[in-house]
Design an enzyme around this catalytic site. Sequence first.
Site, PDB file in Angstrom:
ATOM      1  N   SER A 282       0.846  -1.197   0.000  1.00  0.00           N
ATOM      2  CA  SER A 282       0.000   0.000   0.000  1.00  0.00           C
ATOM      3  C   SER A 282       0.878   1.241   0.000  1.00  0.00           C
ATOM      4  O   SER A 282       2.076   1.187   0.290  1.00  0.00           O
ATOM      5  CB  SER A 282      -0.902   0.015   1.241  1.00  0.00           C
ATOM      6  N   ASP A 283       0.285   2.373  -0.298  1.00  0.00           N
ATOM      7  CA  ASP A 283       0.967   3.648  -0.112  1.00  0.00           C
ATOM      8  C   ASP A 283       0.813   4.055   1.358  1.00  0.00           C
ATOM      9  O   ASP A 283       0.105   3.408   2.139  1.00  0.00           O
ATOM     10  CB  ASP A 283       0.375   4.710  -1.047  1.00  0.00           C
ATOM     11  N   TRP A 284       1.471   5.128   1.747  1.00  0.00           N
ATOM     12  CA  TRP A 284       1.473   5.640   3.112  1.00  0.00           C
ATOM     13  C   TRP A 284       0.036   5.881   3.596  1.00  0.00           C
ATOM     14  O   TRP A 284      -0.708   6.648   2.994  1.00  0.00           O
ATOM     15  CB  TRP A 284       2.263   6.946   3.134  1.00  0.00           C
TER      16      TRP A 284
ATOM     17  N   GLY B 261      -2.432   4.220   3.074  1.00  0.00           N
ATOM     18  CA  GLY B 261      -3.317   4.027   1.924  1.00  0.00           C
ATOM     19  C   GLY B 261      -4.642   3.381   2.283  1.00  0.00           C
ATOM     20  O   GLY B 261      -5.679   3.693   1.683  1.00  0.00           O
TER      21      GLY B 261
END
Length: 400
Positions: A307-309, A311
């Site tokens: 995932s992104d930060w 996310g």
Amino acid sequence: MGKFSIPKLGFLLLCCLAALTEATYVKYKDPKQPLGVRIKDLMRRMTLAEKIGQMTQIERTVATPDAMKNYFIGSVLSGGGSVPAQKATPETWIEMVNTMQKASLSTRLGIPMIYGIDAVHGHNNVYKATIFPHNIGLGVTRDPNLVKRIGEATALEVRATGIPYVFAPCIAVCRDPRWGRCYESYSEDHKIVQMMTEIITGLQGGLPVHSKKGVPFVAGKNKVAACAKHYVGDGGTTKGINENNTVISWNGLLGIHMPAYFNSIAKGVATIMTSYSSWNGKKMHANHDLVTDFLKNKLKFRGFVISDWQGLDRITSPPHANYSYSVEAGVGAGIDMVMVPYNFTEFIDDLTYQVKNNIIPMSRIDDAVKRILRVKFVMGLFENPMADNSLVNQLGSQVC
């Protein structure tokens, strides 16, 4: 009481030594064993807590030795600008990474953690690192060999600080110059972006001949695991609004935003990061069709999806409005490693509850952990988990 003869005593000692050796031998620690055998052997030994720990990535500021040991944390990252000290030397970085790694190795199974950092135009978080032009500047060169050499130099400088994993490259196709992150895109032309995926070869090393499609590859201690991002369509949002909705047909998505991922997978990219953005109203972090059905099943990607930060938090609006739902939607969509990054006990507790109550099937957890372990085995983390000072002189080196 009778006495043992010396030959008999020696024989008994040999038998005891052989039994002890057999008892301590485990296949997953043997680099001579096939990759699949090592993964299977380790996974059958893991508890649910150890598996969920592997799926958890936390920020360095909360990655205490106790946290690493007690929660079996699988990965740590530096967020933007997160450093162990101002003007930290490579030795300071290495000491920090190794302190966390020692804690991971002290756990029951000794699974090494993987440390990740942004290195999108050189090792850009680190003092005295070489900074290269942003992607938009490199794209105009139309020179894939140049970006490959930049990848090679970046890998050496990242490894100089004891880090084996980078959140790069960004392979967005910027379709609207109003997008504030257009500088992260090599071009509005997907063909140029495809050419520039050669940076992955520089970062990870050249894929061996006859490699299986989609299997990640990292060529040893001087290379790093790469991360193609942000999957998919982050450069095509309406009016260029960041993290917004990309409105485009399936054929348009395949023809413009997807091609560079085909190239990245063909080059053995180790990980792929999902995008904050949506496709036709569906959040990418919750898009099972694109993450599992297409990326994993259709394209045969065998690395892990990260995932992104925060996310998962952003699946809902406002963010974190219903975190249990976000965990179910994100992990259920096919995200394998979750960049939490701070409140990791909430993520671990929610995911544990959902697995124990059959909301998320154990098969989904096993798929995630298998992919994470595959990357760790492939990059040699089990054989060389600790960083050393052998490459510290590569930071800021003028030799290219």
